[in-house]
Scaffold this active site. Structure first.
Site, PDB file in Angstrom:
ATOM      1  N   GLN A  42       0.796  -1.217   0.000  1.00  0.00           N
ATOM      2  CA  GLN A  42       0.000   0.000   0.000  1.00  0.00           C
ATOM      3  C   GLN A  42       0.832   1.274   0.000  1.00  0.00           C
ATOM      4  OE1 GLN A  42      -2.654  -1.730   3.282  1.00  0.00           O
ATOM      5  NE2 GLN A  42      -4.045  -0.340   2.245  1.00  0.00           N
ATOM      6  N   ARG A  99       4.224  -0.490  12.977  1.00  0.00           N
ATOM      7  CA  ARG A  99       3.832  -1.799  12.457  1.00  0.00           C
ATOM      8  C   ARG A  99       3.804  -1.722  10.930  1.00  0.00           C
ATOM      9  NH1 ARG A  99      -1.465  -3.985  10.152  1.00  0.00           N
ATOM     10  NH2 ARG A  99      -1.100  -6.212  10.225  1.00  0.00           N
ATOM     11  N   HIS A 144       1.274  -9.424   4.291  1.00  0.00           N
ATOM     12  CA  HIS A 144       0.120  -8.527   4.213  1.00  0.00           C
ATOM     13  C   HIS A 144      -0.358  -8.500   2.759  1.00  0.00           C
ATOM     14  CE1 HIS A 144      -1.931  -4.969   6.375  1.00  0.00           C
ATOM     15  NE2 HIS A 144      -2.574  -5.160   5.229  1.00  0.00           N
ATOM     16  N   ASN A 189      -1.542 -11.218   7.999  1.00  0.00           N
ATOM     17  CA  ASN A 189      -2.526 -10.191   8.302  1.00  0.00           C
ATOM     18  C   ASN A 189      -3.881 -10.515   7.682  1.00  0.00           C
ATOM     19  OD1 ASN A 189      -3.181  -7.236   9.132  1.00  0.00           O
ATOM     20  ND2 ASN A 189      -3.854  -7.384   7.007  1.00  0.00           N
ATOM     21  N   GLU A 190      -4.899 -10.593   8.530  1.00  0.00           N
ATOM     22  CA  GLU A 190      -6.284 -10.785   8.099  1.00  0.00           C
ATOM     23  C   GLU A 190      -6.462 -11.954   7.115  1.00  0.00           C
ATOM     24  OE1 GLU A 190      -7.911  -7.105   6.663  1.00  0.00           O
ATOM     25  OE2 GLU A 190      -7.737  -6.126   8.611  1.00  0.00           O
ATOM     26  N   ASN A 321      -7.259  -6.440  14.292  1.00  0.00           N
ATOM     27  CA  ASN A 321      -7.670  -5.293  13.488  1.00  0.00           C
ATOM     28  C   ASN A 321      -9.161  -5.099  13.701  1.00  0.00           C
ATOM     29  OD1 ASN A 321      -5.056  -5.454  12.570  1.00  0.00           O
ATOM     30  ND2 ASN A 321      -5.582  -6.076  10.492  1.00  0.00           N
ATOM     31  N   TYR A 323     -12.429  -2.229  13.307  1.00  0.00           N
ATOM     32  CA  TYR A 323     -12.884  -0.956  12.776  1.00  0.00           C
ATOM     33  C   TYR A 323     -14.346  -0.644  13.082  1.00  0.00           C
ATOM     34  CZ  TYR A 323      -8.647  -0.793   9.826  1.00  0.00           C
ATOM     35  OH  TYR A 323      -7.345  -0.743   9.376  1.00  0.00           O
ATOM     36  N   GLU A 394      -4.548  -2.572  13.907  1.00  0.00           N
ATOM     37  CA  GLU A 394      -5.181  -1.604  13.012  1.00  0.00           C
ATOM     38  C   GLU A 394      -6.480  -1.114  13.627  1.00  0.00           C
ATOM     39  OE1 GLU A 394      -5.844  -2.808   8.960  1.00  0.00           O
ATOM     40  OE2 GLU A 394      -3.921  -3.850   8.822  1.00  0.00           O
ATOM     41  N   TRP A 443      -4.401   2.920  12.184  1.00  0.00           N
ATOM     42  CA  TRP A 443      -4.329   2.780  10.731  1.00  0.00           C
ATOM     43  C   TRP A 443      -4.894   4.051  10.114  1.00  0.00           C
ATOM     44  CZ3 TRP A 443      -2.158  -0.693   7.476  1.00  0.00           C
ATOM     45  CH2 TRP A 443      -2.426  -0.512   6.115  1.00  0.00           C
ATOM     46  N   GLU A 450      -5.636   1.975  -1.224  1.00  0.00           N
ATOM     47  CA  GLU A 450      -6.576   1.193  -0.425  1.00  0.00           C
ATOM     48  C   GLU A 450      -7.190   0.053  -1.246  1.00  0.00           C
ATOM     49  OE1 GLU A 450      -7.355   0.877   2.642  1.00  0.00           O
ATOM     50  OE2 GLU A 450      -5.966   2.420   3.329  1.00  0.00           O
ATOM     51  N   TRP A 451      -6.313  -0.833  -1.718  1.00  0.00           N
ATOM     52  CA  TRP A 451      -6.729  -2.055  -2.394  1.00  0.00           C
ATOM     53  C   TRP A 451      -7.713  -1.788  -3.531  1.00  0.00           C
ATOM     54  CZ3 TRP A 451      -2.979  -4.979  -1.022  1.00  0.00           C
ATOM     55  CH2 TRP A 451      -2.457  -4.913   0.262  1.00  0.00           C
ATOM     56  N   PHE A 459      -7.223   7.036   4.762  1.00  0.00           N
ATOM     57  CA  PHE A 459      -7.201   6.600   6.155  1.00  0.00           C
ATOM     58  C   PHE A 459      -6.088   7.265   6.966  1.00  0.00           C
ATOM     59  CE2 PHE A 459      -9.835   3.044   4.754  1.00  0.00           C
ATOM     60  CZ  PHE A 459     -10.546   2.697   5.888  1.00  0.00           C
TER      61      PHE A 459
END
Length: 490
Positions: A42, A99, A144, A189-190, A321, A323, A394, A443, A450-451, A459
C-alpha cells in the site's frame, strides 16, 4: 429490545465517545505501546526497484475494472525511496512503535526461497535501523496480502499445501536477517480477507470466485498451517536467543444481536465464530468452531494429528484489526454476497428496530463508527481464549477523496479525532475489565493505496498530496495524537 439498546447507549457514554469524558494517555498502563501501521504494497511503490519480483496485487491491479479509480500501486506513496522522511514523521508525532510488513517478493522475487534478494534485505535493514535510531519499536508483519505472483501461477498459491513450506522458508529468512532487532512478529494479516476476497467474492487478488465453496476454506486452512509452521520455526530456532514474540493478526466486526430472540443471539455468536473462531479456534482448541463444522461439513478441511500438534501453543499473542460493528439477526436465506457470508445464515443490519443507526458512517460503505464494539471484541477474545496478550494492529477511519475541497479543510479531520477518542476510551475500558491489551497501532500513518478502492479513500493521519509530488501534510488527528502521547510526560 429497548432495554438492550439502552445498555449499549450507556456503554457508549462510558467508553469515551461521549464528549463528557476525554481519554488521555494516563488511562493506559505505563508500558502500553502506541504506534502507527502501514503495509508494504500500500505504501512502498518501487515495484521495479531493488530486485523486487511481481506480486499477485501487481497483476490484479492492472486488470481493467478491478480497482475503482483504475489506479495501481506501482508508485503508491513512494515509501521505498522516502522511508527516512516517513520515519522522521513517526518520531515527531511521538509514536514508539511502527507496524509494517515485509514484501515477500522483495525478499524472494519468485517466492520459492532459492535465492535471497540482497537488495531487499538491505532495504528492510535500513528501515529497521532507522526506526531503532529514533527509539521506535518495529512490529513486523510477514505477510500482508502481496503473494509472489510466481507462486500463484506455478502452484496455485494458497490453494496448494506446498505454500506452507515456502512461507516457512520466507519466515525463517526474515527471522535470521532481522530478528536480532525485531522483537514483535505477526505472521499473516487478516487471513479472513485473503480467503474471502481472494477466493470467494474475487474482489481481491488473485480474484478467484468460481469454486468458492472449496477454495475459500482450503486457502484459509493452508494459511493457518503456514502460520503454525512459522511460529514453530521461531520458537525452536530463534526465540531463546532473540527474545521476541510472534502472533497471528485477525480482524473482526463485532456482531451484536438485533433482538433478545434466541435465534438472533445465536446468529450473533455464530457471526463472531465465523470471523475470529475460523482462525483462533484451531490455535487454541485444535479445530474449527462447531458452528462452522455444522454449516460447512466436508467443505472444511480436516486437521491431521500432526497438524494439531503443530497448532498447539502456536501464538504468543493475538493481533487484532478492529474498525466497525453490525447488528445481526438470523436469516435462513442470507442475501449477503459470497459463499462464506451465505453459509453463516445471518443478516447484517445498521439500524436499530426504532430506526436509530448503529453509528455514524465513515467514507467506506462498510465502516460505521461504533466505539463500544471494540470493547466487546476485546472482552470476547479474553473470555473465549483464556485472556491472551492482545495488540491492536489496526484501527482507524477513512475520508472520501475530494479534489474540490481545499487542503486546509482536508487536514482539519475533526471526525477522525472523535473516532480515535471513542475507540481508545473503549480500549482503556477493556483493560479495566481485565483484558490483557498491550499495544495499539492506528491505521494508517499515511494516505495510501486502499486495495480495490485505489486512492479514493484516505485513512492516513498524514495527508499525501497525490497531485503535487506526494508531499506529506500531517492532519489535525496527527497533532491530536502528538498531544495525547505527551500527556504522561508532562
Amino acid at each position: 429490545m429497548a432495554k438492550k439498546k439502552h445498555v449499549l447507549k450507556e456503554d457508549d457514554e462510558h467508553d469515551g465517545s461521549n464528549t463528557k469524558k476525554q481519554v488521555c494517555r494516563a488511562d493506559f498502563p505505563p508500558h502500553f505501546v502506541f504506534g502507527v501501521s502501514t503495509s508494504s504494497y500500500q505504501i512502498e511503490g518501487g515495484v521495479n526497484e531493488g530486485g523486487r519480483g511481481k506480486s499477485i496485487w501487481d497483476a490484479f491491479s492492472h486488470i481493467e475494472g478491478k480497482i475503482v479509480d483504475g489506479s495501481n500501486a506501482d508508485v503508491a506513496v513512494d515509501h521505498y525511496n522516502r522511508y527516512k522522511e516517513d520515519i522522521e514523521l513517526i518520531s515527531e508525532l511521538g509514536f514508539k512503535a511502527y507496524r509494517f510488513s515485509i514484501s515477500w517478493p522483495r525478499i524472494f522475487p519468485d517466492g520459492l526461497g532459492t535465492k535471497v534478494n540482497e537488495e531487499g534485505i538491505a532495504f528492510y535493514n535500513n528501515v529497521i535501523d532507522a526506526l531503532l535510531e529514533k527509539g521506535i519499536e518495529p512490529f513486523v508483519t510477514l505477510y500482508h496480502w502481496d503473494l509472489p505472483l510466481h507462486l500463484h501461477e506455478s502452484i496455485g498459491g494458497w490453494l496448494n499445501k506446498q505454500i506452507v513450506d515456502y512461507f516457512a522458508k520466507f519466515a525463517d529468512t526474515c527471522f535470521e536477517h532481522f530478528g536480532d532487532r525485531v522483537k514483535n512478529w505477526g505472521t499473516i494479516n487478516e487471513p479472513l480477507h485473503i480467503a474471502v476476497g481472494g477466493y470467494d467474492t474475487g474482489r481481491s487478488a488473485p480474484g478467484r470466485n468460481h469454486n468458492s465453496s472449496i477454495e475459500t476454506y482450503l486457502a484459509a486452512h493452508h494459511m493457518i498451517l503456514a502460520h503454525a509452521a512459522a511460529v514453530s520455526i521461531y520458537h525452536s530456532k530463534y526465540k531463546d536467543k532473540q527474545g521476541g514474540q510472534i502472533g497471528l493478526v485477525v480482524d473482526c466486526e463485532w456482531a451484536e444481536a438485533n433482538s433478545d430472540k434466541i435465534e438472533d443471539q445465536c446468529a450473533a455468536e455464530r457471526r463472531v465464530e465465523f470471523q475470529l473462531g475460523w482462525f483462533l479456534h484451531p490455535l487454541y482448541f485444535g479445530d474449527y468452531p462447531e458452528s462452522m463444522r455444522d454449516r460447512l461439513g466436508e467443505q472444511l478441511p480436516q486437521f491431521t494429528e500432526e497438524d494439531e500438534e503443530l497448532l498447539k501453543s502456536s501464538t504468543d499473542f493475538i493481533g487484532l484489526n478492529q474498525y466497525t460493528s453490525r447488528l445481526v439477526s438470523h436469516a435462513e436465506d442470507s442475501v449477503e454476497e459470497g459463499h462464506f457470508e451465505k453459509a453463516q445464515q445471518v443478516a447484517k443490519i445498521v439500524e436499530w428496530e426504532d430506526g436509530g443507526i448503529i453509528g455514524e458512517k465513515a467514507a467506506s460503505e462498510w465502516l460505521y463508527i461504533v466505539p463500544w464494539g471494540m470493547r466487546k471484541v476485546l472482552n470476547y477474545i479474553s473470555h473465549t481464549y483464556n485472556n491472551p496478550p492482545i495488540y491492536i494492529m489496526e484501527n482507524g477511519m477513512d475520508d472520501e477523496i475530494n479534489e474540490n475541497v481545499p487542503l486546509h479543510e482536508m487536514l482539519d479531520d475533526k471526525k477522525r479525532i472523535e473516532f480515535y477518542k471513542g475507540y481508545l476510551a473503549s480500549v482503556a475500558q477493556a483493560i479495566k475489565d481485565g483484558v490483557d491489551v498491550r499495544g495499539y497501532c492506528a491505521w494508517s500513518l499515511l494516505d495510501n493505496f486502499e486495495w480495490s478502492h485505489g486512492y479514493t479513500k484516505r485513512f492516513g493521519l498524514v495527508y499525501v498530496d497525490y497531485k503535487n509530488g506526494l508531499t506529506r501534510h500531517p492532519k489535525s488527528s496527527a497533532f491530536w495524537f502528538k498531544s495525547f502521547l505527551k500527556d504522561n510526560q508532562e
